[in-house]
Design an enzyme around this catalytic site. Structure first.
Site, short mmCIF file in Angstrom:
data_model
loop_
_atom_site.label_atom_id
_atom_site.label_comp_id
_atom_site.label_asym_id
_atom_site.label_seq_id
_atom_site.Cartn_x
_atom_site.Cartn_y
_atom_site.Cartn_z
N ASP A 62 66.08 3.64 28.99
CA ASP A 62 65.59 3.16 30.30
C ASP A 62 64.76 1.89 30.12
OD1 ASP A 62 65.27 3.54 33.06
OD2 ASP A 62 63.39 4.63 32.81
N GLY A 161 56.47 5.88 39.75
CA GLY A 161 55.16 6.54 39.89
C GLY A 161 55.03 7.21 41.24
N HIS A 188 66.12 3.84 41.27
CA HIS A 188 64.91 4.07 40.47
C HIS A 188 63.81 4.63 41.38
CE1 HIS A 188 65.66 2.09 36.47
NE2 HIS A 188 66.78 1.84 37.13
N GLY A 189 62.77 5.17 40.74
CA GLY A 189 61.61 5.63 41.51
C GLY A 189 61.87 6.89 42.31
N ASN A 210 67.02 8.21 39.21
CA ASN A 210 66.06 8.35 38.10
C ASN A 210 64.81 9.11 38.53
OD1 ASN A 210 67.79 6.67 36.74
ND2 ASN A 210 66.34 5.01 36.44
#
Ligand code: 13P
Length: 263
Positions: A62, A161, A188-189, A210
């Site tokens: 990643d 996050g 993502h995220g 992800n």
């Protein structure tokens, strides 16, 4: 589902969750995890777990920003590499992705590229809100076609996050990209997005989702909870089993959600 793992226990727990659901799964490693163990040791450990699994397990690197590490991981058995040139000008991002692709493809390895900058913190990669940018459709099409990548991570408004407010996600861009290029879209995220958002992203073309922070939380919060409840207990195997369950449940919850429309 693509889950960031950081040691043997987390990798095994994610695989066991996938096996219980009879679903394929992607295990992701950060550059920090590769540096911690070295590509040989980490690659050998993950390949062995993948080999023993009853389901299809892909090992993915990643957000790699270093060509030498990307090549070392490919040599050590990774199936897929993300080269993250998102901080670079478009031309440079394309050129470096092409270089990774030319090393990867003859070895049967996939390459993921990123365009636009995804905000938040993923291990040692931190992108401030002021540094984020979203990919435009025209640039994204050019990036995918010229770089030769196999999976594409466009910045669409999600972030790594915890979310402190609801993200403004470009669902339409995902759908437009899906129609414009024949390359699976990576989201993502994943941690903290509501179910409706996941399902809309997947319906619009998100093919790989992800999840990292949720797995770290399951591990660290699990440690804290166990120690609080069992401060005197000297039972490392019981402790590991407890953490295994926490990670397995977290991964399964996400996998079920991602596949709900298809199961
Ligand atoms: P989260 O930490 O928000 O789950 O993001 C994971 C990710 O996109 C890893 O690349």
């Amino acid at each position: 589902g693509a889950f960031n793992i950081f040691n043997y226990l987390s990798a095994r727990a994610v695989i066991r969750g996938a096996q219980k659901l009879a679903l394929p799964v992607i295990l992701q490693t950060s550059m920090q995890a590769v540096r911690r163990f070295g590509p040989e040791e980490l690659g050998t450990m993950l390949r062995q777990l993948a080999w023993n699994a009853s389901t299809n397990v892909i090992i993915h690197l990643d957000h790699c920003t270093n060509l030498d590490m990307a090549k070392a991981c490919m040599d050590a058995g990774w199936d897929s590499i993300m080269f993250d040139g998102s901080a670079l000008p478009l031309e440079e991002n394309i050129r470096l992705c092409q270089e990774v692709v030319s090393y990867a493809h003859p070895r049967g390895i996939y390459v993921e590229g990123e365009l636009g900058r995804i905000g938040g913190v993923e291990d040692d990669i931190a992108v401030k809100a002021s540094e984020t940018s979203q990919a435009s459709l025209e640039e994204a099409i050019r990036f995918v076609k010229e770089s030769g990548i196999d999976t594409f991570a466009p910045a669409i408004g999600t972030a790594h996050g915890q979310y402190h407010s609801a993200p403004k996600i470009k669902f339409d861009l995902v759908a437009e990209l899906k129609n414009a290029v024949d390359t699976p879209i990576v989201i993502h995220g994943g941690t903290g997005l509501p179910e409706t958002t996941f399902r809309k992203l997947i319906r619009n073309g998100g093919a790989k989702v992800n999840v990292s922070t949720a797995i770290k939380q399951a591990y660290i919060h699990g440690c804290q909870e166990y120690m609080k409840e069992n401060p005197e207990l000297l039972d490392p195997i019981g402790f590991d089993q407890f953490l295994n369950c926490r990670i397995e449940e977290t991964a399964m919850k996400h996998m079920e959600l991602f596949h709900r429309d298809f199961l």
